[in-house]
Write a protein that holds these residues in place. Structure first.
Motif, short mmCIF file in Angstrom:
data_model
loop_
_atom_site.label_atom_id
_atom_site.label_comp_id
_atom_site.label_asym_id
_atom_site.label_seq_id
_atom_site.Cartn_x
_atom_site.Cartn_y
_atom_site.Cartn_z
N ASP A 68 -43.30 -50.00 63.03
CA ASP A 68 -42.15 -49.47 62.29
C ASP A 68 -41.19 -50.55 61.85
OD1 ASP A 68 -43.05 -46.88 62.52
OD2 ASP A 68 -41.16 -46.10 63.32
N LYS A 69 -40.93 -51.52 62.73
CA LYS A 69 -39.90 -52.52 62.44
C LYS A 69 -40.23 -53.82 63.17
CE LYS A 69 -35.64 -51.10 62.38
NZ LYS A 69 -34.29 -50.62 62.84
N VAL A 70 -39.96 -54.94 62.49
CA VAL A 70 -40.09 -56.26 63.12
C VAL A 70 -38.80 -57.04 62.89
CG1 VAL A 70 -41.40 -58.40 63.30
CG2 VAL A 70 -42.56 -56.30 62.60
N PHE A 71 -38.14 -57.38 63.96
CA PHE A 71 -37.01 -58.30 63.90
C PHE A 71 -37.58 -59.72 63.87
CE2 PHE A 71 -35.06 -54.55 65.83
CZ PHE A 71 -33.87 -54.45 65.11
N ALA A 98 -42.30 -55.24 53.49
CA ALA A 98 -41.15 -56.15 53.48
C ALA A 98 -39.88 -55.46 53.98
CB ALA A 98 -40.94 -56.70 52.07
N ALA A 99 -39.77 -54.16 53.70
CA ALA A 99 -38.58 -53.41 54.13
C ALA A 99 -38.57 -53.17 55.63
CB ALA A 99 -38.51 -52.08 53.39
N ARG A 100 -39.68 -53.36 56.27
CA ARG A 100 -39.76 -53.16 57.72
C ARG A 100 -39.30 -54.40 58.49
NH1 ARG A 100 -45.11 -49.40 58.93
NH2 ARG A 100 -45.02 -48.19 56.99
N ILE A 101 -39.03 -55.48 57.75
CA ILE A 101 -38.56 -56.73 58.36
C ILE A 101 -37.03 -56.72 58.42
CG2 ILE A 101 -38.45 -59.25 58.15
CD1 ILE A 101 -41.24 -58.26 58.69
N VAL A 102 -36.49 -57.02 59.59
CA VAL A 102 -35.04 -57.22 59.75
C VAL A 102 -34.85 -58.67 60.17
CG1 VAL A 102 -32.95 -56.54 60.96
CG2 VAL A 102 -34.69 -54.81 60.42
#
Length: 346
Positions: A68-71, A98-102
């Protein structure tokens, strides 16, 4: 012969076999590929240095597995922008990859900033399933950070100590709320075995002294392995075995470190590393052991070499008294810099 096969599998990107895949040289029970990572839907990860090199390979694999998300914690806005563009254009990845990258901009020698980043992450997610401590200074000459500490030790070890300490409550929360295991992966190296014999982390000098480029890197990677095994031991003793701490060795990987930065300490001899380019691991081969550690083991305290081979590591890394000394002095140095550790048991 088995040792030779394992050495090739662990360190090189090609092998004298029909497949050319060095990972096929190890025993079947220790084989692993990125295709075996599995579905990571709903999960959240953090990768330090996740925008280039082996870290890029880790981030790409996490996205491909539908996380879901990668910091991503790194320094360069230019490089994270390049990485996001590459993810957006990759047909193997979800369309919104790309939007899943924070991205969190952070210098790991700035331990107050590291804590601030961890606080932000705690506010922005209610879970953290995977933490990959990948960012590192490679084989380079000695320099001191803002706190008078060897920059190898500051970036590769102490910065990650601060980060892990600040995120352990979130990792614990994830275990409790999601009824799942979470995994912390520390990048070590088989070069840790080349740490000079007189390094025992008994004084602060072992966090500051100049040992020469390769030995500086080796010392920091020994520290990473000692720290991972320390955390596993302490958490297991406390009955918290659902946080799985392991360390890994990536092999000799085709990155900026082995192509460009190696010329800083070795202006001429560095070209020998360039000659190895045809047989170095790709960044995706180089992240296999890390991705195994990040998704598969149910037990910690291991040193995993590619693709998924548990090894003893240097004898020093199994010395519990040295593990204790390392963490005690790490805590002391960090707190002298005005940063308080609150979670890591000592």
């Amino acid at each position: 012969m088995q040792t030779v096969k394992h050495t090739i599998a662990e360190n090189l990107g090609v092998a004298p076999t029909l497949s050319g895949d060095p990972h096929q040289l190890v025993d079947p029970q220790h084989q692993f590929s990125l295709d075996q990572v599995g579905d990571l839907s709903g999960k959240v990860a953090l990768v330090t240095g996740g925008s280039e090199g082996i870290g890029f390979g880790c981030t790409h694999t996490l996205l491909k597995s539908n996380i879901d998300k990668v910091f991503v914690v790194s320094l360069s806005e230019e490089i994270i922008s390049q990485a996001k563009n590459a993810f957006a254009e990759d047909d193997e990845l979800p369309k919104d990859a790309a939007a899943r990258i924070v991205w969190k901009q952070c210098d790991l020698t700035d331990w107050k900033r590291v804590q601030q980043v961890a606080r932000e992450i705690n506010q922005e997610t209610d879970r953290l399933d995977i933490l990959i401590a990948n960012a590192a200074k490679g084989i380079m000459t000695h320099s001191l950070d803002r706190n008078g500490i060897d920059s190898h030790m500051s970036i590769n070890h102490l910065g990650h100590v601060v980060l892990i300490d600040a995120l352990l409550p979130l990792l614990n929360k994830t275990v409790k709320d999601q009824q799942t295991k979470v995994r912390v992966v520390s990048f070590s190296s088989n070069l840790a075995a080349q740490t000079p014999n007189d390094v025992d982390f008994a004084t602060e000098e072992d966090f500051k002294s100049d040992l020469g480029a390769q030995a500086l890197y080796a010392r920091s990677k020994l520290a990473d392995l000692l720290f991972s095994r320390y955390l596993n031991r302490k958490y297991s003793q406390a009955g918290h075995s659902d946080i799985v701490f392991n360390a890994c060795h990536p092999g000799v990987v085709d990155t900026r470190q082995t192509n460009v930065w190696i010329h800083e300490p070795f202006p001429i001899l560095g070209y020998a590393w360039n000659l190895l380019n045809p047989i170095k691991k790709s960044i995706f081969q180089g992240c296999v052991s890390a991705m195994y550690c990040a998704t598969q083991p149910t037990k910690g305290g291991n040193f995993i070499c590619p693709p998924a081979v548990p090894e003893d590591g240097p004898e020093k890394s199994r010395d519990e008294e040295m593990q204790d000394r390392l963490v005690r002095f790490s805590k002391q140095i960090i707190e002298l810099a005005g940063v308080t550790l609150t979670t890591i048991p000592v």
